[in-house]
Design an enzyme around this catalytic site. Structure first.
Site, PDB file in Angstrom:
ATOM      1  N   SER A 229      21.530   4.215  17.059  1.00  0.00           N
ATOM      2  CA  SER A 229      21.174   5.624  17.208  1.00  0.00           C
ATOM      3  C   SER A 229      21.206   6.503  15.973  1.00  0.00           C
ATOM      4  O   SER A 229      20.799   7.654  16.053  1.00  0.00           O
ATOM      5  CB  SER A 229      22.062   6.270  18.284  1.00  0.00           C
ATOM      6  OG  SER A 229      21.752   5.699  19.538  1.00  0.00           O
TER       7      SER A 229
ATOM      8  N   LYS B 296      25.593  16.645  15.601  1.00  0.00           N
ATOM      9  CA  LYS B 296      25.057  16.088  16.849  1.00  0.00           C
ATOM     10  C   LYS B 296      25.869  16.613  18.021  1.00  0.00           C
ATOM     11  O   LYS B 296      27.113  16.692  17.944  1.00  0.00           O
ATOM     12  CB  LYS B 296      25.123  14.564  16.795  1.00  0.00           C
ATOM     13  CG  LYS B 296      24.503  13.845  17.998  1.00  0.00           C
ATOM     14  CD  LYS B 296      24.443  12.337  17.762  1.00  0.00           C
ATOM     15  CE  LYS B 296      23.794  11.627  18.949  1.00  0.00           C
ATOM     16  NZ  LYS B 296      23.710  10.166  18.754  1.00  0.00           N
TER      17      LYS B 296
ATOM     18  N   SER C 153      19.540   7.751  19.664  1.00  0.00           N
ATOM     19  CA  SER C 153      19.766   8.998  20.365  1.00  0.00           C
ATOM     20  C   SER C 153      19.967  10.200  19.441  1.00  0.00           C
ATOM     21  O   SER C 153      19.971  11.333  19.922  1.00  0.00           O
ATOM     22  CB  SER C 153      21.002   8.871  21.258  1.00  0.00           C
ATOM     23  OG  SER C 153      22.136   8.556  20.482  1.00  0.00           O
TER      24      SER C 153
END
Lengths: 483, 475, 93
Positions: free
Chosen positions: A173, A74, A149
């Site tokens: 997330s 990420k 997210s």
């Protein structure tokens, strides 16, 4: 021999039985990325380094636990020498001179960081629609959100591009995108994984975790991600078990807490049915359902939306155009440098949260909002402590429904905030929680959340793995069920 | 109707730890710009603070020495504001639970003592430096200092005039240097001071509006700034205007205070507990250890010098009042067995040299070792006191070794009685007129004979012996 | 949540909300504050605030210099710098 949709375990077997070379694996990953460009799951690729690493491994095999496994990282984790944007314009060209501990841990275990995944800007969002680098698409549909997210990580794993990815979870997330993309994702106990090098959103809530196709793979990744890091004083100095040890333990007599205060009335009937069917599955595995109460659960979203913005409003002050990151052009004075840089560099959701944060911390409002929220936070934590005295895990749906269309949540931010209704409370209490696929509605996956007691990821993984030995939801892909 | 002044001081003392409060960056002064900046000091994304235990220990020493309450569990808060030399956009400080609370210190103003209470002393990190004058239209930022531990010492508003303020600042400075927690170097900015000044009519029950004078680094300026500010406020109030609560800077060239940009006042610091730092706990064991190892303070030293070493009061007072003097005294005394002579020289000749050159003893070329040697050579009669003065001058200039100087310049005192007798006799023989004049009552001529012997021996004759020998011969 | 408040907190946060977006922001923020006002329903008398879920105390470091000289790397990633300093527009004190 393709690696598409393969698990880490399966790829390890392929490597060890030499049916595929490390280089071929990496090359295929990049081909899959290209073929799936429309998903927009990646912001930066790490092709040259990855190929080199793969070639090295082909020359000299390694017995490291994740040797040669391609992992998507990420873009919230700093990666030394490789652009790290956090999904934001203000870091569009930021090249950190250091790597996050999590990245180092995974790479030390032999994995190959193939690229940085797209995400909601500064981890603020539940649909990956706030990224400066464009929306991420859910491989299960044409115009569906992947969740956020960690939308890019979820999408990449769901599309079979990589067997695993790193994510972060502040209010859901990892779990929410895992649910919407039909994969398995785990948020560990707060403090299990070092936050050093992890760009901070809300320091007392953020936690990094694995996203993969199975609970087993999550255990493999978690084993490597966890460490006690002296550079992070909120990093736990507790014994780290081997998370693969208890996967196959019998669930006979184990207790599952079913939350009585959960307001399921806003959910569609089919969503409720999926959830209840999963509970039945666990009962057939020998577990007992126990009614529990989490009386303050309904206050978890408002609590979160005071605490998280407060912390982020302070954490994001360092993005001021002075020492790193983007600076606006030709500021006429210092004030303009700050204001223009930040106004140009941050998106609307980030700005909203910074403003709310500044507001709830400001003189006159601190007691009414921030202090109050922290007090309610303690009540929520106490509720869980109480509940866990009688159960091994707690189960809820992860999300209120499957993936929704991009742009459909409209312009009211609160609608989006309610997406995290079920997930937020475990962040507030610092407890580990996982989402695993447990249904499919109109070709859209949906997930089950398992919450564990403090430091008890092992129980969560045990329940999840046993469920996955009995069900096929985790085997579904957008192209049909895996053989 | 008379006016009363109410003053409170906030002193920022840089703690003399090797590394910073939250990172392993060096706190060394004077390094090339931006070379002592750790990733954590920079506030880069994803970095995290880890507290330096030694900073706590130093703060606790201050608390113990001022009779304060030590909060064994203390926590950190964030103070949020924007400034180029504040990398994170917030300063980590201790607002709600400071390490030290409620102490007091005795000050001496014109021979009268007063106790000033200390509200609190807390740990916080220093900011970097903004350099405004180097570049056209730009300000340069050096983050070397960012993250250095500060102890912010806040006094109760119990100070009544500029003299007391200076006395208080001096007392605090003396204390922190003796406690070995801060080097007290004002020129280097190791101690900075903000002064809150307000005035009120003597019979008024409420305090007046106060102005904050920021960042004053010298005793002289503190006194001037306060006096200017008191005048300014009184003039304002007497002409019917009111004092604005604001921050002011002191301009030493113009000797006036000036208002800083008013936007300072719009600052709401939005303090909240720093979520990256869990509370720090100092154990009872650690506290006990710190207590037991507390350095000796001036008053204790003074008493010890008088009672155990036998120094007289004024000498003891002078030497014990400065850490560097006390250190030199104690070190040098350990190298010779004549502590009283060490004290004499320290308070006499050496102090004169220090004043002449305007330095502290630890900035001089005189080492404790050498000083000890010098005193030793006087004590064992190798050289006379007078010769010793010239040796001292030489050592002061270039730090050369005492014995080497004595050797190379042939300064060893002539003790040989028979040689001295020979020379004395020679002097007597070659000066018959003076001898008869002396014998006829001109006693003052004795000095002439002594002088002649000294001349013959290039000053190296042992004066005592010369006196005795001449007395014998001339009687 | 009125315009004045938004202006104040925008300044504190060094953010400038464009004219046309201003109304929406005021509306959004008002809604969010109204939403979080639910917290008032909870009885929190005598409840100790929870700042961090870990109920433990901090580990500290010993006083050692462990940092290396990173001057070149740090100045290199700066938006504006010369060989010695980070540069910003002139600050008037």
């Amino acid at each position: 021999m393709t690696i598409k949709y393969k698990t880490i375990k399966e790829i390890k077997k392929m490597i060890s039985s030499k049916v595929i070379s490390n280089k071929e694996i990496v090359q295929e990953v990049y081909k899959l990325i290209k073929d799936n460009n429309h998903l927009n799951a990646f912001i930066t690729l790490n092709e040259e380094t990855s190929i080199n690493k793969a070639e090295e491994l082909d020359n000299k095999a390694s017995d490291l636990p994740l040797a040669g496994i391609p992992i998507a990282q990420k873009d919230l984790f700093c990666t030394k020498g490789l652009r790290t944007t956090c999904g934001s314009k203000i870091l569009e060209n930021f090249i950190p001179p250091y790597s996050a501990t999590v990245i180092e841990n995974l790479e030390d275990a032999g994995c190959i960081s193939v690229g940085k995944t797209n995400m909601d800007e500064f981890a603020m969002g539940s649909s990956n629609e706030t990224s400066n680098f464009g929306n991420v698409y859910n491989p299960w549909g044409d115009n569906l959100v992947p969740g956020g997210s960690s939308g890019g990580s979820a999408s990449a794993v769901a599309a079979g591009i990589v067997p695993g990815a790193s994510g972060t979870d502040t209010g859901g997330s990892i779990r929410q995108p895992a649910s919407l993309c039909g994969i398995t994702g785990l948020k560990p106990t707060y403090g299990r994984v070092s936050r050093w090098g992890m760009i901070a959103f809300a320091s007392s809530l953020d936690q990094a975790g694995p996203m993969a196709r199975t609970a087993e793979d999550c255990a493999l990744l978690l084993n490597e991600m966890c460490s006690h890091d002296i550079k992070d004083t909120t990093s736990l100095d507790e014994h780290i078990p081997n998370f693969e040890d208890n996967l196959n333990q019998s669930l006979q007599g184990k207790k599952i807490g079913v939350v009585q205060d959960l307001d399921l009335s806003s959910l569609d009937n089919e969503v409720i049915k999926v959830y209840e069917d999963s509970l039945k599955e666990f009962v057939s595995l020998g577990a007992d359902l126990v009614d529990i109460s989490l009386p303050n659960l309904s206050l978890s979203v408002p609590t979160y939306y005071v605490v998280a913005p407060a912390e982020c409003s302070s954490n994001l002050s360092r993005f001021d155009g002075v020492k790193f990151g983007r600076r606006s052009a030709n500021p006429k004075d210092l004030e303009e440098l700050y204001t223009k840089t930040r106004s140009e560099g941050f998106g609307d959701e980030v700005k909203r949260r910074i403003l709310i944060g500044s507001y709830v911390l400001s003189a006159g409002y601190y007691d009414a909002y921030y202090k109050k929220a922290q007090q309610v936070r303690r009540l929520i934590k106490n509720d869980f402590d109480e509940a866990f005295s009688g159960v091994d895990v707690i189960m809820t749906p992860t999300t209120r429904g499957p993936a929704f269309d991009i742009g459909s949540k409209g312009s009211d931010p609160i609608q989006m905030y309610l997406e995290d209704l079920f997930t937020i409370s475990s962040n507030l209490a610092g407890l580990p929680a996982m989402s695993l696929p447990n249904g499919n509605l109109d070709n859209k996956p949906i997930g089950l959340q398992i919450i564990g007691n403090f430091l008890d990821e092992s129980s969560i993984l045990n329940f999840a793995h046993m469920y996955q030995t009995r069900t096929n939801w985790h085997l579904l892909t957008p192209e049909g069920e895996k053989k | 109707m008379s006016w009363e002044t109410v003053i409170g001081l906030e002193i920022h003392a840089q703690l003399s730890t090797k590394s910073k409060l939250f990172s392993g960056g060096s706190t060394e002064f004077g390094a090339e710009s931006n070379t002592h900046v750790d990733l954590v000091d920079m506030g880069l994304p994803g970095v995290l603070p880890v507290a330096n235990k030694e900073a706590f220990y130093k703060a606790i020493r201050f608390g113990l020495a001022t009779g304060a309450k030590i909060n064994q569990t203390s926590s950190f808060d964030r103070k949020n504001y924007f400034y180029p030399d504040l990398p994170k956009g917030y300063q980590i400080t201790q607002m709600t639970k400071p390490i030290v609370e409620k102490g007091s210190i005795k000050i001496l103003v014109d021979d009268s003592e007063k106790i000033i209470n200390i509200t609190r002393a807390h740990l916080e990190e220093d900011a970097g430096k903004s350099i405004h004058d180097l570049f056209e239209g730009e300000t340069g930022v050096d983050l070397n200092r960012a993250g250095t531990p500060l102890l912010e010492i806040v006094s109760e508003p119990e100070i009544s005039n500029a003299k007391e303020a200076v006395a208080y600042f001096k007392a605090i400075r003396q204390l922190v240097t003796f406690l070995d927690i801060c080097d007290g170097n004002m020129a280097q900015g190791s101690m900075r001071c903000d002064v809150n000044v307000s005035v009120k009519k003597t019979d008024a029950s409420e305090l007046g509006t106060r102005a904050e004078l920021k960042n004053i680094n010298s005793f002289k300026f503190i006194e001037k700034a306060i006096n200017y500010e008191i005048d300014r406020q009184i003039r304002l109030l007497e002409s019917g205007e009111s004092v604005v609560q604001e921050t002011r800077l002191y301009d030493s060239e113009k000797n006036e205070t000036r208002s800083m940009r008013s936007k300072e006042e719009a600052n709401d610091y939005r303090y909240f507990p720093c979520p990256d730092l869990l509370p720090v706990v100092i154990s009872d064991k650690e506290l006990m250890e710190i207590k037991e190892n507390l350095p000796e303070l001036p008053e204790e030293k003074e008493n010890r010098y008088i009672k155990e070493i036998g120094l007289d009061e004024s000498e003891a007072k002078i030497i014990s009042s400065s850490k560097t003097m006390a250190n030199m005294f104690e070190d040098a005394s350990s190298k010779t067995n004549n502590a009283k002579l060490v004290a004499n020289w320290l308070v006499g000749d050496i102090s004169a040299l220090l004043n002449r050159d305007n330095i502290e003893i630890d900035e001089s070329n005189l080492s404790a070792e050498n000083f000890g040697k010098l005193i030793g050579r006087i004590s064992d009669n190798t050289i006379s006191g007078k010769i010793a003065k010239s040796v001292l001058e030489e050592v002061w200039e270039n730090g050369s070794d005492v014995d080497e100087i004595i050797e190379s310049k042939g300064l060893i005192q002539i003790q040989d009685e028979s040689l001295l007798e020979e020379i004395a006799n020679k002097v007597i023989e070659t000066n018959p007129d003076q001898v008869s004049a002396y014998k006829n009552g001109k006693d003052k001529l004795f000095g002439f004979f002594v002088g002649q012997v000294m001349k013959e021996t290039q000053g190296k004759a042992n004066p005592k012996s010369v006196n005795e020998i001449l007395k014998k011969i001339l009687s | 949540m009125d315009k004045k408040t938004v202006t104040t907190i925008s300044y504190l946060s060094r953010l400038k909300i464009d004219g046309e977006k201003e109304d929406k922001i005021i509306k959004d923020l008002s809604n969010i504050i109204e939403f979080v006002d639910q917290l008032n329903d909870a009885d929190t008398s005598e409840v100790e605030p929870l700042a961090n879920p870990l109920e433990k105390t901090a580990k500290t470091r010993s006083d050692e210099v462990t940092a290396k000289n990173l001057k070149n790397e740090l100045l290199e990633i700066a938006p504006s710098s010369n060989e010695d300093y980070f540069l910003v527009p002139r600050v008037v004190e």
